[in-house]
Design a protein around this motif. Sequence first.
Motif, PDB file in Angstrom:
ATOM      1  N   GLY A 119      11.703   8.946  -9.199  1.00 54.95           N
ATOM      2  CA  GLY A 119      12.739   9.103  -8.201  1.00 54.95           C
ATOM      3  C   GLY A 119      13.451  10.236  -8.249  1.00 54.95           C
ATOM      4  N   ALA A 120      14.290   9.918  -7.063  1.00 50.44           N
ATOM      5  CA  ALA A 120      15.087  11.179  -6.923  1.00 50.44           C
ATOM      6  C   ALA A 120      16.299  10.549  -5.738  1.00 50.44           C
ATOM      7  N   ASP A 121      17.610  11.187  -5.716  1.00 58.37           N
ATOM      8  CA  ASP A 121      18.375  10.909  -4.672  1.00 58.37           C
ATOM      9  C   ASP A 121      19.022  12.022  -4.027  1.00 58.37           C
ATOM     10  N   LEU A 148      15.754   1.585 -13.141  1.00 60.09           N
ATOM     11  CA  LEU A 148      14.648   2.708 -13.601  1.00 60.09           C
ATOM     12  C   LEU A 148      14.357   2.275 -15.226  1.00 60.09           C
ATOM     13  N   LYS A 149      15.767   2.197 -15.518  1.00 57.21           N
ATOM     14  CA  LYS A 149      15.514   1.885 -17.253  1.00 57.21           C
ATOM     15  C   LYS A 149      14.621   0.524 -17.635  1.00 57.21           C
ATOM     16  N   GLU A 150      14.496  -0.619 -16.630  1.00 61.06           N
ATOM     17  CA  GLU A 150      13.922  -1.717 -16.842  1.00 61.06           C
ATOM     18  C   GLU A 150      12.384  -1.649 -16.799  1.00 61.06           C
ATOM     19  N   LYS A 151      12.005  -0.385 -16.213  1.00 56.04           N
ATOM     20  CA  LYS A 151      10.482  -0.041 -15.966  1.00 56.04           C
ATOM     21  C   LYS A 151      10.204   1.012 -16.859  1.00 56.04           C
ATOM     22  N   ASP A 197       5.647  -0.713  -7.410  1.00 51.57           N
ATOM     23  CA  ASP A 197       4.961   0.599  -7.925  1.00 51.57           C
ATOM     24  C   ASP A 197       5.127   1.726  -6.883  1.00 51.57           C
ATOM     25  N   VAL A 198       6.295   1.724  -6.246  1.00 53.92           N
ATOM     26  CA  VAL A 198       6.846   2.513  -4.908  1.00 53.92           C
ATOM     27  C   VAL A 198       7.728   3.590  -6.052  1.00 53.92           C
ATOM     28  N   THR A 199       7.624   5.000  -5.542  1.00 54.02           N
ATOM     29  CA  THR A 199       8.540   5.738  -6.236  1.00 54.02           C
ATOM     30  C   THR A 199       9.585   6.019  -5.007  1.00 54.02           C
ATOM     31  N   ASP A 207       0.783  -1.094   0.102  1.00 51.85           N
ATOM     32  CA  ASP A 207      -0.196  -0.108  -0.013  1.00 51.85           C
ATOM     33  C   ASP A 207       0.989   1.295   0.019  1.00 51.85           C
ATOM     34  N   VAL A 208       2.130   1.081  -0.047  1.00 53.02           N
ATOM     35  CA  VAL A 208       3.265   2.435  -0.257  1.00 53.02           C
ATOM     36  C   VAL A 208       3.174   2.832  -1.676  1.00 53.02           C
ATOM     37  N   ASP A 209       2.953   4.429  -1.598  1.00 50.70           N
ATOM     38  CA  ASP A 209       2.981   5.143  -2.709  1.00 50.70           C
ATOM     39  C   ASP A 209       4.582   5.696  -3.065  1.00 50.70           C
ATOM     40  N   VAL A 210       5.335   6.204  -1.932  1.00 46.77           N
ATOM     41  CA  VAL A 210       6.609   6.641  -1.903  1.00 46.77           C
ATOM     42  C   VAL A 210       7.316   6.208  -0.863  1.00 46.77           C
TER      43      VAL A 210
END
Length: 317
Positions: A280-282, A137-140, A117-119, A35-38
Amino acid sequence: MTERILNQPLSGNEMPRFGGPASFMRLPQAQDLTDVDVGFIGVPFDIGTSNRPGARLAPRQIRDESRMLRPYNMATRAAPFDSLQIADIGDVPINTFNLSKSIDIIQQHYRDVLAADVTPLTIGGDHTIALPILRALKEKYGPVAMVHVDAHADINEHMFGERIAHGTPFRRAVEEGLLQCDKVVQIGLRGSGYAADDFDWPRQQGFQVVTAEECWGRSLQSLMKQVRQKIGDHPTYISFDIDGIDPAYAPGTGTVEIAGLTVPQALEIIRGCHGLDLVGADLVEVSPPYDPSGNTALLAANLLFEMLCVLPGVQRR
């Protein structure tokens, strides 16, 4: 139909700020991602550093310095905790003694997170970690656009003969087709180099390079308007090296360079990403041993909160 109950940071009126869970913003921690989005993810990794070590300790310190953050962004009116299910989903269990194995572990970890589907919002760690994250990320999403804030281009061919280190991730990312090169912007590059044309290689790949000198004494709102137009609706990643900020504000990092971006400019860059399709971000390269006041980690925590506030789906009140 049951109303969805969204996680909230633990309020300072319920538990003193110096108490409570040692999670990002004192959020609930989650292992089940259903149930996690982020998800805030720590990557306690600094095997790829070339100068001052210590970034492996940053996820824990940044989480600690996030304890003063409150749920609403008073400048932008972003209300992420009214909008999305957000959790601290722990750390990647890297192999402390083996860089190449750690790269594979990180990629697989992010592959699993993205499959749910978690960012991911990543608390680094040195900048080497961007490579396995971009691979996942490229895989998705295929090759992604990128807003990259840094003092350094991180496009070295090698470091001490090694092809994977914190100064090489975006050279490898180009070679592996992980980036949509005509939609990559690097902001804050500066300092001395190994050759006069060090910043020309990314330009030759199609990157837009905005040096720190081009940012001195000006607002970056107009730049970010151009960035949004350039990137459009393409899936986009933010990679933010804390050394992009001037060491007057962020001394606790491994490869410091003078005359960098200001904190208000950093906020303009991140807030200027609102409207992009961020996947996504870092925030990387904080080194707590060189941050005795905690100010660098405090800044990092706030920048991560700002990244959360510009994600797709976040409402503004």
